[in-house]
Write an enzyme that holds these catalytic residues in place. Structure first.
Site, short mmCIF file in Angstrom:
data_model
loop_
_atom_site.label_atom_id
_atom_site.label_comp_id
_atom_site.label_asym_id
_atom_site.label_seq_id
_atom_site.Cartn_x
_atom_site.Cartn_y
_atom_site.Cartn_z
N SER A 56 -46.47 -58.26 -51.61
CA SER A 56 -47.38 -59.14 -50.86
C SER A 56 -47.67 -58.47 -49.52
O SER A 56 -46.91 -57.58 -49.09
CB SER A 56 -46.68 -60.49 -50.60
OG SER A 56 -47.38 -61.25 -49.64
N TYR A 94 -39.31 -65.57 -47.90
CA TYR A 94 -40.39 -64.90 -48.64
C TYR A 94 -40.66 -63.53 -48.03
O TYR A 94 -40.74 -62.51 -48.73
CB TYR A 94 -41.64 -65.78 -48.60
CG TYR A 94 -42.78 -65.30 -49.49
CD1 TYR A 94 -42.74 -65.52 -50.86
CD2 TYR A 94 -43.88 -64.64 -48.96
CE1 TYR A 94 -43.78 -65.10 -51.69
CE2 TYR A 94 -44.92 -64.21 -49.77
CZ TYR A 94 -44.87 -64.44 -51.14
OH TYR A 94 -45.90 -64.01 -51.95
P1 NAD Z 1 -47.87 -68.74 -59.47
O1 NAD Z 1 -47.06 -69.86 -58.93
O2 NAD Z 1 -49.03 -69.03 -60.33
O3 NAD Z 1 -46.95 -67.71 -60.27
C1 NAD Z 1 -45.59 -67.53 -60.02
C2 NAD Z 1 -44.91 -67.41 -61.36
O4 NAD Z 1 -43.53 -67.14 -61.15
C3 NAD Z 1 -45.02 -68.73 -62.13
O5 NAD Z 1 -45.42 -68.45 -63.45
C4 NAD Z 1 -43.61 -69.29 -62.08
O6 NAD Z 1 -43.26 -70.04 -63.22
C5 NAD Z 1 -42.80 -67.99 -62.01
N1 NAD Z 1 -41.48 -68.25 -61.47
C6 NAD Z 1 -41.17 -68.80 -60.27
N2 NAD Z 1 -39.84 -68.97 -60.17
C7 NAD Z 1 -39.30 -68.54 -61.34
C8 NAD Z 1 -37.99 -68.48 -61.86
N3 NAD Z 1 -36.93 -68.95 -61.18
N4 NAD Z 1 -37.81 -67.95 -63.10
C9 NAD Z 1 -38.86 -67.52 -63.82
N5 NAD Z 1 -40.13 -67.57 -63.39
C10 NAD Z 1 -40.34 -68.07 -62.17
O7 NAD Z 1 -48.28 -67.90 -58.19
P2 NAD Z 1 -48.97 -66.46 -58.04
O8 NAD Z 1 -49.70 -66.54 -56.76
O9 NAD Z 1 -49.68 -66.05 -59.27
O10 NAD Z 1 -47.71 -65.53 -57.78
C11 NAD Z 1 -47.43 -64.37 -58.55
C12 NAD Z 1 -46.80 -63.31 -57.65
O11 NAD Z 1 -47.78 -62.87 -56.70
C13 NAD Z 1 -45.61 -63.82 -56.82
O12 NAD Z 1 -44.60 -62.83 -56.78
C14 NAD Z 1 -46.20 -64.00 -55.44
O13 NAD Z 1 -45.24 -63.87 -54.43
C15 NAD Z 1 -47.22 -62.86 -55.42
N6 NAD Z 1 -48.27 -63.02 -54.42
C16 NAD Z 1 -49.15 -64.07 -54.47
C17 NAD Z 1 -50.13 -64.18 -53.49
C18 NAD Z 1 -51.13 -65.30 -53.49
O14 NAD Z 1 -51.87 -65.42 -52.48
N7 NAD Z 1 -51.22 -66.12 -54.51
C19 NAD Z 1 -50.21 -63.23 -52.47
C20 NAD Z 1 -49.30 -62.20 -52.44
C21 NAD Z 1 -48.33 -62.07 -53.44
#
Ligand code: NAD
Length: 271
Positions: A153, A166
């Protein structure tokens, strides 16, 4: 199938953690449509929803006869990660492309951040990628090809108030990425990180909802406020854009991209 018709990931096995929603689901779709067999993964038990997701992957990858199976595991259960990697290898073949995507967020002042939230967040965002890499990399090295892609991120590169766990976990994930990339630098196994800015997914929608409630804003204003504060383009990164970067990092052409912290952030970290 002739070589010219082969898609970039034909014959590869990809494990995308946290792939039932958001960025992970987009990555799973993209890799399946480009020929990869997919280990779809989530916390929740198999259900009608996961069956529908698998059906969509099969249809996207039908020309390349891909396989797709769903695996449920809470990644906080670190002892269960190696057995799951072995299960995937038995069912689908050893993992060639490991996408450490699963992640969680908790927004609260460091002063009253619950220690159990800190531990849970570090377990999922940082320790789980360590365990998946440890479980999957030996077979990659033995077979002479592998890709590890860690979903970090912009919070791995800069600090953000009220997100101590985070930010610490994502900085740690970048450290892990660079260390693994260097350890494998003379091998055909690469390790890189993607650093997205704001992407509109369930994880960010929760933060938009919280902001709207806290400040008494409507949804559109809360979204604009979130972007306005940090993302110079004033536009969300899309999940498809992140997925296409992951697909590139998983390709043969990216063989010499090693230890990268690749931003895709609308200028977030350029400011
Ligand atoms: P999201 O909530 O749709 O996806 C997160 C996924 O992680 C979900 O499918 C959830 O079930 C899974 N997860 C969470 N805790 C878990 C656990 N204990 N065991 C198994 N699975 C688990 O959100 P997203 O935005 O698609 O996030 C995906 C990745 O991208 C994450 O690592 C997040 O930090 C990163 N990210 C997202 C953004 C954003 O703006 N959305 C920005 C930077 C980084």
């Amino acid at each position: 199938m002739t070589a010219s018709k082969l898609k970039p990931h034909t014959g590869r096995v990809a494990w995308v953690t946290g792939s039932t929603s958001g960025i992970g689901w987009a990555v799973a779709r993209q890799l399946a449509s480009e020929g990869a067999t997919i280990a779809l993964h989530g916390r929740e038990s198999a259900s009608e929803k996961t069956e529908m997701l698998l059906a969509e992957l099969h249809s996207l990858g039908s020309k390349h006869q891909i396989k797709a199976r769903y695996y449920a595991l809470d990644l906080a259960d670190s002892a269960a990660i190696a057995p799951l990697a072995r299960r995937i290898a038995i069912d689908l073949g050893p993992v060639d492309i490991l996408v450490n995507n699963a992640g969680m967020q908790h927004v609260q002042s460091v002063l009253d951040f619950p220690p159990e939230k800190w531990a849970a967040l570090l377990a999922v965002n940082l320790s789980a990628p360590f365990h998946t890499i440890q479980s999957c990399a030996p077979a990659m090295l033995a077979r002479g090809w592998g890709r590890v892609i860690n979903m970090a991120s912009v919070s791995g590169l800069v600090g953000v108030a009220h997100k101590p766990a985070y930010v610490a976990s994502k900085h740690g994930l970048l450290g892990l990425t660079k260390s693994v990339a260097l350890e494998f630098a003379t091998t055909p196994v690469t390790c890189n990180a993607i650093c997205p800015g704001w992407v509109l997914t369930p994880l960010v929608q929760t933060q938009i909802d919280a902001l709207a409630e806290r400040e008494g804003l409507d949804e559109a204003t809360a979204r604009a406020r979130l972007l306005g504060a940090k993302q110079p383009s004033q536009a969300f990164v899309t999940v498809e854009q992140v997925a296409s970067l992951a697909s590139y990092l998983a390709s043969d052409n990216a063989a010499q991209v090693r230890g990268a912290q690749w931003t895709i952030d609308g200028g977030f970290t350029a400011a």
